[in-house]
Structure formats: structure tokens, C-alpha cells
Scaffold this motif. Structure first.
Motif, PDB file in Angstrom:
ATOM      1  N   TRP A  33       0.847  -1.187   0.000  1.00 51.75           N
ATOM      2  CA  TRP A  33       0.000   0.000   0.000  1.00 51.75           C
ATOM      3  C   TRP A  33       0.884   1.239   0.000  1.00 51.75           C
ATOM      4  O   TRP A  33       1.939   1.261   0.627  1.00 51.75           O
ATOM      5  CB  TRP A  33      -0.913   0.013   1.232  1.00 51.75           C
ATOM      6  CG  TRP A  33      -1.873  -1.131   1.235  1.00 51.75           C
ATOM      7  CD1 TRP A  33      -1.649  -2.398   1.658  1.00 51.75           C
ATOM      8  CD2 TRP A  33      -3.209  -1.116   0.752  1.00 51.75           C
ATOM      9  NE1 TRP A  33      -2.753  -3.183   1.482  1.00 51.75           N
ATOM     10  CE2 TRP A  33      -3.735  -2.416   0.933  1.00 51.75           C
ATOM     11  CE3 TRP A  33      -4.014  -0.129   0.201  1.00 51.75           C
ATOM     12  CZ2 TRP A  33      -5.023  -2.751   0.569  1.00 51.75           C
ATOM     13  CZ3 TRP A  33      -5.298  -0.465  -0.155  1.00 51.75           C
ATOM     14  CH2 TRP A  33      -5.806  -1.768   0.023  1.00 51.75           C
ATOM     15  N   TYR A  34       0.451   2.261  -0.701  1.00 52.80           N
ATOM     16  CA  TYR A  34       1.176   3.531  -0.725  1.00 52.80           C
ATOM     17  C   TYR A  34       0.161   4.665  -0.702  1.00 52.80           C
ATOM     18  O   TYR A  34      -0.721   4.729  -1.552  1.00 52.80           O
ATOM     19  CB  TYR A  34       2.060   3.624  -1.979  1.00 52.80           C
ATOM     20  CG  TYR A  34       2.817   4.924  -2.088  1.00 52.80           C
ATOM     21  CD1 TYR A  34       3.871   5.207  -1.223  1.00 52.80           C
ATOM     22  CD2 TYR A  34       2.489   5.860  -3.048  1.00 52.80           C
ATOM     23  CE1 TYR A  34       4.562   6.388  -1.316  1.00 52.80           C
ATOM     24  CE2 TYR A  34       3.177   7.054  -3.156  1.00 52.80           C
ATOM     25  CZ  TYR A  34       4.217   7.311  -2.279  1.00 52.80           C
ATOM     26  OH  TYR A  34       4.915   8.491  -2.356  1.00 52.80           O
ATOM     27  N   GLN A  35       0.271   5.533   0.286  1.00 56.33           N
ATOM     28  CA  GLN A  35      -0.639   6.667   0.477  1.00 56.33           C
ATOM     29  C   GLN A  35      -2.107   6.238   0.470  1.00 56.33           C
ATOM     30  O   GLN A  35      -2.961   6.861  -0.138  1.00 56.33           O
ATOM     31  CB  GLN A  35      -0.391   7.738  -0.586  1.00 56.33           C
ATOM     32  CG  GLN A  35       0.975   8.380  -0.467  1.00 56.33           C
ATOM     33  CD  GLN A  35       1.197   9.475  -1.495  1.00 56.33           C
ATOM     34  OE1 GLN A  35       0.444   9.610  -2.446  1.00 56.33           O
ATOM     35  NE2 GLN A  35       2.247  10.252  -1.283  1.00 56.33           N
ATOM     36  N   GLY A  36      -2.388   5.125   1.159  1.00 60.80           N
ATOM     37  CA  GLY A  36      -3.760   4.653   1.314  1.00 60.80           C
ATOM     38  C   GLY A  36      -4.335   3.923   0.120  1.00 60.80           C
ATOM     39  O   GLY A  36      -5.499   3.562   0.124  1.00 60.80           O
ATOM     40  N   LYS A  37      -3.537   3.696  -0.918  1.00 61.18           N
ATOM     41  CA  LYS A  37      -4.016   2.995  -2.105  1.00 61.18           C
ATOM     42  C   LYS A  37      -3.177   1.758  -2.345  1.00 61.18           C
ATOM     43  O   LYS A  37      -1.967   1.759  -2.111  1.00 61.18           O
ATOM     44  CB  LYS A  37      -3.948   3.897  -3.340  1.00 61.18           C
ATOM     45  CG  LYS A  37      -4.883   5.085  -3.253  1.00 61.18           C
ATOM     46  CD  LYS A  37      -4.799   5.904  -4.522  1.00 61.18           C
ATOM     47  CE  LYS A  37      -5.724   7.113  -4.420  1.00 61.18           C
ATOM     48  NZ  LYS A  37      -5.589   7.985  -5.568  1.00 61.18           N
TER      49      LYS A  37
END
Length: 194
Positions: free
Chosen positions: A155-159
Motif C-alpha cells: 500500500w502507498y498513500q492509502g491505495k
């Protein structure tokens, strides 16, 4: 808006597409003769209720909500005596057929099952020319957070990361010909991104 309310709205929108001239709205799952009196002012009409029955916990950490979905269809006689009965049965049959194995466009829903339908017969309503049909089914809806997705994916920045950066790969090799000569060849082996 929660998933259950969103799911109920998708059912309402689907019935509106099935019957564009029908007044379709939600109700809380209980109705009496006063509600029927109000609904007959807008015939033909349908009222949709989504009620929760026992939920099941899943290994993903989500809850599988076994939703009991009910559609009440109300119509009344127009031109001939008891012609509302035939129209009510027709609408009940069409809604039941439409609901069968339908996920109603919701990604977290299972296909509808256990379809039941019936006509409610009551002498007072019959004398007033009111016909009521009910379609009921069970739809399973996953609610909550899927902890397996959180744990097993990047996951990266909530995505969720679904594509990683590509790099260029260059391969150098020696090619030996049948005559015994050696040639150097360079190949661009970067994978193509669809």
C-alpha cells in the motif's frame, strides 16, 4: 453512506429501471393499513426494505451480513374489477425474476438467493381494489475491512499498489557461429507493459 444503505439504493435504482413510471422508495420493513393507504395514493408503487439477519464472521476480518431484502408492490384496480391483481402478480413475477442471482451492481455482494414471493390477500383491501405483492430474498454483503488485503499487499498513500515501476534490462551475450566465430550481441530485454 454505509454499504447497506448503498446496497438498498442500488435495488431501488434497479426497480426504477425495470418500471420507470413506478414510484419506488424505501421503508423500514414494517407496514400497516395506514402505510398501505398512503402508498395507494402513488400506485403503482414499490417499497424496498433491507433488514439484517444474523451475520457471519469471516477469516478476512470482515462480516458477511446476510441481508433479508423485501420489496412490497402495491397496485389498485383501474378499468376493470380486479385488474390490479393481474398487474400486481406480473410485477411480482418480474421483480422476482430480476432479483434472482442478481448482485445489484455491488462488488461486495453475493448473488441473491432464496427468492420468495406471494400476494397478500385481505378482504378489506380487496373490496377497496388494492392489490399487494411481496418479493423477498437473501443477499449476502461483505462489510468491514478486509485485513488480508491490508496484510498481503503493498500500500502507498492509502491505495493498493497494482503496478510497479519498470526498469530497462540489457543483456550481453556471446554468440558462437557454426564457423567458430564469436560475435557480441546486445538485446533490450525490457518487458512490455500492456
Amino acid at each position: 453512506m454505509g454499504k447497506i444503505v448503498d446496497f438498498r439504493q442500488k435495488i431501488i435504482d434497479g426497480i426504477k429501471q425495470l418500471y420507470p413510471s413506478m414510484d419506488v422508495d424505501w421503508y423500514d420493513g414494517l407496514f400497516d393499513e395506514h402505510d398501505i393507504a398512503d402508498w395507494t395514493l402513488k400506485t403503482p408503487c414499490a417499497r424496498v426494505a433491507v433488514m439484517n439477519v444474523p451475520t457471519e464472521q469471516t477469516m478476512t476480518g470482515e462480516l458477511n451480513a446476510l441481508l433479508r431484502c423485501v420489496v412490497v408492490i402495491v397496485d389498485e384496480n383501474t378499468h376493470a374489477s380486479l385488474d390490479g391483481d393481474a398487474r400486481a402478480w406480473d410485477m411480482v413475477e418480474n421483480v422476482a425474476t430480476w432479483a434472482n442471482l442478481n448482485k445489484f451492481g455491488h462488488p461486495d455482494a453475493a448473488p441473491a438467493q432464496n427468492i420468495k414471493f406471494k400476494r397478500i390477500s385481505q378482504p378489506v383491501l380487496r373490496r377497496e381494489g388494492v392489490s399487494i405483492g411481496v418479493v423477498e430474498w437473501q443477499s449476502d454483503l461483505m462489510i468491514g475491512t478486509n485485513r488480508v488485503l491490508q496484510r498481503d499487499y503493498v500500500w502507498y498513500q492509502g491505495k493498493q499498489v497494482t503496478q510497479v515501476p519498470q526498469s530497462q534490462v540489457t543483456i550481453r551475450g556471446d554468440v558462437h557461429t557454426a564457423a567458430g566465430y564469436t560475435d557480441h550481441e546486445t538485446i533490450d530485454a525490457t518487458p512490455e507493459v500492456p
